[in-house]
Design an enzyme around this catalytic site. Structure first.
Site, mmCIF file in Angstrom:
data_model
loop_
_atom_site.group_PDB
_atom_site.id
_atom_site.type_symbol
_atom_site.label_atom_id
_atom_site.label_comp_id
_atom_site.label_asym_id
_atom_site.label_seq_id
_atom_site.Cartn_x
_atom_site.Cartn_y
_atom_site.Cartn_z
ATOM 1 N N GLU A 1 44.788 46.318 40.532
ATOM 2 C CA GLU A 1 44.214 44.870 41.144
ATOM 3 C C GLU A 1 44.974 43.878 40.234
ATOM 4 O O GLU A 1 44.380 43.500 39.316
ATOM 5 C CB GLU A 1 42.773 44.834 41.238
ATOM 6 C CG GLU A 1 42.101 45.619 42.132
ATOM 7 C CD GLU A 1 40.687 45.192 42.369
ATOM 8 O OE1 GLU A 1 40.413 44.096 42.071
ATOM 9 O OE2 GLU A 1 39.810 46.205 42.690
ATOM 10 N N GLU B 1 35.658 50.051 39.314
ATOM 11 C CA GLU B 1 35.285 49.232 38.287
ATOM 12 C C GLU B 1 34.043 49.657 37.723
ATOM 13 O O GLU B 1 33.060 48.688 37.539
ATOM 14 C CB GLU B 1 35.081 47.668 38.953
ATOM 15 C CG GLU B 1 36.616 47.196 39.390
ATOM 16 C CD GLU B 1 36.438 45.713 40.014
ATOM 17 O OE1 GLU B 1 37.229 44.942 39.509
ATOM 18 O OE2 GLU B 1 35.601 45.491 40.862
#
Length: 659
Positions: free
Chosen positions: A266, A184
């Site tokens: 995710e 991320e």
């Protein structure tokens, strides 16, 4: 009579005729060893689950129709002190959770491929995002950048980790089909302040390549929020993280990398809890709808989490809810990482599990052998135990393993302990003897506390206990800056002042300037009536197993006439080991230690009220259970068959089911 053909296993199907290639994204769909594959993966972190239960949880995942397991790798556990490593045999308190090689081998034995996200930063609601706190001892280090000191430390760690992963790659006969490069990273973007460092990403990629990592390398972010800021366009495969609107995220991915497959790295099955919040759940119908849309797109998916597990000991992370860097927006996570996932914290099936199994059987065009779903473990409610022995705080501090004289306050990370790696977890006590405290003396703590503080004068608690969420807004907690406390109406000469500060978990997500994670008192001095105090004795209370196991001097519990910190002990005797929950309703705030191992934290402010105690942490015979209570103790220790969070509505009770 017709013979029903036996379906091949996953590995038989994808390795028949030999292995010539790994996972490929050179076309608009995935291939593995030149055969089409859609990835149906679930997140399970080996370090959140007892080793003895890895196989059970992995088989349950395969029985749902998954073909892969995804895991992070926590640097702070594998290198707990600088230059000291533990990959399952290193002797740290978490040793039994850390054999990643064994975990990946068991995944293959259970007919699952593996996706590995080695960090160095993992987020994961894990303490400091998986980074070791000793990094903070380097004054000019710039984490998650190409800065020299940071990369030296990452390189040394990866030199230990990557050879383990390299030998377990799919093209070498192992389970690993893909590895993540950073995590991320696009979310670190701050216009005018910080732009993700692509030289850093290239250095991480080169590290992996230099260690013979040949499987697919990828990054994950929100494509709609960060575009390709956190990746190397055209070099690293990009995946998406989200809770909903899958079509929007996948359409954006298709714009960023044409003619490539789409994947959610995710897809959030639920959510996590902060202390003092309501318990979070995700509506099952909403989960089912979004997963159906992902599969229909069509796209591959990794469900985060499929099995959440537990933030053992002091290892929960935290968030900072705004852009502050001084701790004012701090939000610590609970010990339970149940996540409202398809498998509960204790490995039980939920309705989401049934939904996953049903959808995957509908969409998966590759038919392979699926095992029968294993039975769930027996949960027992052991009899109530009477707290039989205790140590008051003066006795605890007299047994502290270190006493460090210091002119000024120091954060725990700067203490000269643990091979000069500092203190990572637990409590730090600042003690000053021979203090004159006239009546109505005002104690002033400059800056903010990181994260909670108990003030004792001559062993008596002066600060307010934490009994309700509103108390977090009072003295003793991070929300106050330059906080003041009246020390009472008594004149005291030759008094002892003790400030007990708790690290409630370091921030694991946010902008890079929010990773200034020193714990203790360090933002300013401590004053009595505007006179700064110097020349402290500092005591780290880490509650390491070696110390917990050797505590002596226990005595009968003296019924406390005032609240205050203390240790309380009882013995659980079992003939058979079974999973259970320790029910901490009736206690106030603290930690529970089982057979020397810090199980986790509890707090009356909720939402978590019970601590999962898996059978592997028990032993047949006597089990020592110790509670470090900050404020009000109970005379009993109780158990439960069920997890007991504080629910916001009755409809949010657990939906654990039998399969």
């Amino acid at each position: 009579m017709d013979v029903i053909p036996t379906l091949p296993s996953l590995y038989e199907y994808y390795t028949a005729g030999g292995i010539t290639s790994g996972l490929s994204v050179d076309q608009p769909y995935f291939t593995l060893n030149n055969r089409n594959i859609s990835i149906y993966s679930g997140a399970m972190h080996y370090f959140r689950v007892p080793k003895e239960y890895w196989r059970d949880r992995l088989r349950k995942m395969r029985a749902a129709g998954l073909n892969a397991v995804e895991t992070y790798v926590p640097w702070n556990l594998h290198e707990p002190h600088e230059g000291v490593y533990d990959f399952g045999h290193g002797g740290s308190d978490m040793e039994q959770f850390l054999d990643i090689e064994e975990f990946l081998k068991v995944a293959k034995e259970e007919d699952l491929f593996a996706i590995v996200r080695p960090g160095p930063y993992i987020c994961s609601e894990w303490e400091f995002g998986g980074l070791p706190s000793w990094l903070l001892r380097y004054k000019n280090i710039k984490i998650r950048t190409s800065e020299r000191t940071w990369m030296e430390k990452v390189t040394r760690y990866f030199n230990m980790l990557l050879p383990i992963l390299a030998m377990l790659q799919f093209t070498r006969g192992g389970p690993v089909i893909a590895l993540q490069v950073e995590n991320e990273y696009g979310s670190t973007t701050q216009p005018g302040v910080f732009t993700p460092d692509r030289l850093y990403l290239e250095e991480l990629r080169s590290l992996m390549k230099n260690h013979d990592i040949t499987e697919l390398l990828f990054t994950s972010d929100s494509p709609t929020n960060y575009g390709d800021a956190g990746t190397l366009p055209g070099i690293l495969f990009q995946t998406a993280n989200f809770a909903g609107a899958p079509e929007r995220e996948f359409d954006k991915l298709k714009q960023l990398q044409k003619d490539k497959p789409a994947m959610a790295m995710e897809f959030w099955s639920g959510w996590f809890d902060h202390w003092s919040e309501e318990h979070h759940t995700r509506n099952n119908d909403d989960f089912n709808d979004v997963l159906n849309r992902i599969l229909r797109y069509p796209a591959s998916v990794n469900m985060y989490m499929f099995h959440g597990g537990t933030n053992w000991g002091f290892l929960n992370g935290a968030n900072i809810e705004d852009s502050s860097t001084d701790n004012r927006g701090y939000q610590p996570d609970t010990t339970s990482y149940d996540y409202d996932a398809p498998l509960s914290e204790s490995g039980d099936y939920t309705m989401k599990y049934v939904m996953v199994k049903t959808l995957l059987s509908q969409y998966n065009q590759i038919k392979t052998r699926i095992p029968q779903a294993p039975a769930i473990s027996l949960k027992v409610e052991y009899p109530n135990l009477t707290i039989s022995q205790s140590l008051v705080f003066n006795e605890i501090i007299s047994r502290a393993p270190h006493k460090i004289p210091s002119e000024k306050l120091l954060p725990m990370e700067f203490l000269p302990i643990n091979n000069n790696s500092g203190q990572s977890f637990g409590y730090i006590v600042y003690r000053k003897e021979h203090v004159e405290i006239p009546r109505n003396t005002t104690l002033l703590i400059k800056g903010r506390v990181c994260d909670t503080i108990m003030v004792l004068v001559d062993g008596v608690l002066i600060s307010k206990p934490l009994t309700k969420s509103a108390d977090l807004k009072d003295f003793g907690y991070w929300k106050w800056k330059n906080s003041k406390l009246n020390l009472g109406m008594t004149d005291r000469k030759d008094a002892t002042l003790e400030l007990i500060v708790e690290n409630w978990g370091r921030n694991n997500f946010g902008k890079l300037n929010q990773f200034v994670q020193f714990k203790g008192l360090w933002q300013g001095g401590v004053y009595l009536n505007n006179t700064e105090i110097f020349d402290w004795e500092i005591y780290p209370l880490e509650f390491k197993k070696s110390w917990n196991d050797n505590l002596e001097g226990w005595h009968e519990v003296v019924d406390p006439w005032m609240p205050g910190p203390g240790l309380y002990k009882t013995i659980l005797t079992v003939k058979e080991k079974h999973d259970t929950y320790i029910d901490m309703r009736g206690w106030t705030k603290g930690i529970v230690i089982v057979n020397g191992f810090v199980l986790g934290r509890y707090a009356a402010i909720g939402p978590q009220q019970t601590l999962y105690l898996p059978a592997p942490l028990l032993k047949v015979g006597n089990n020592e259970i110790i509670v470090f209570e900050h404020f009000y103790s109970s005379s009993k220790l109780r158990f439960s068959r069920l997890s007991v969070p504080i629910f916001s509505t009755p409809s949010e009770s657990p939906d654990v089911i039998a399969i």
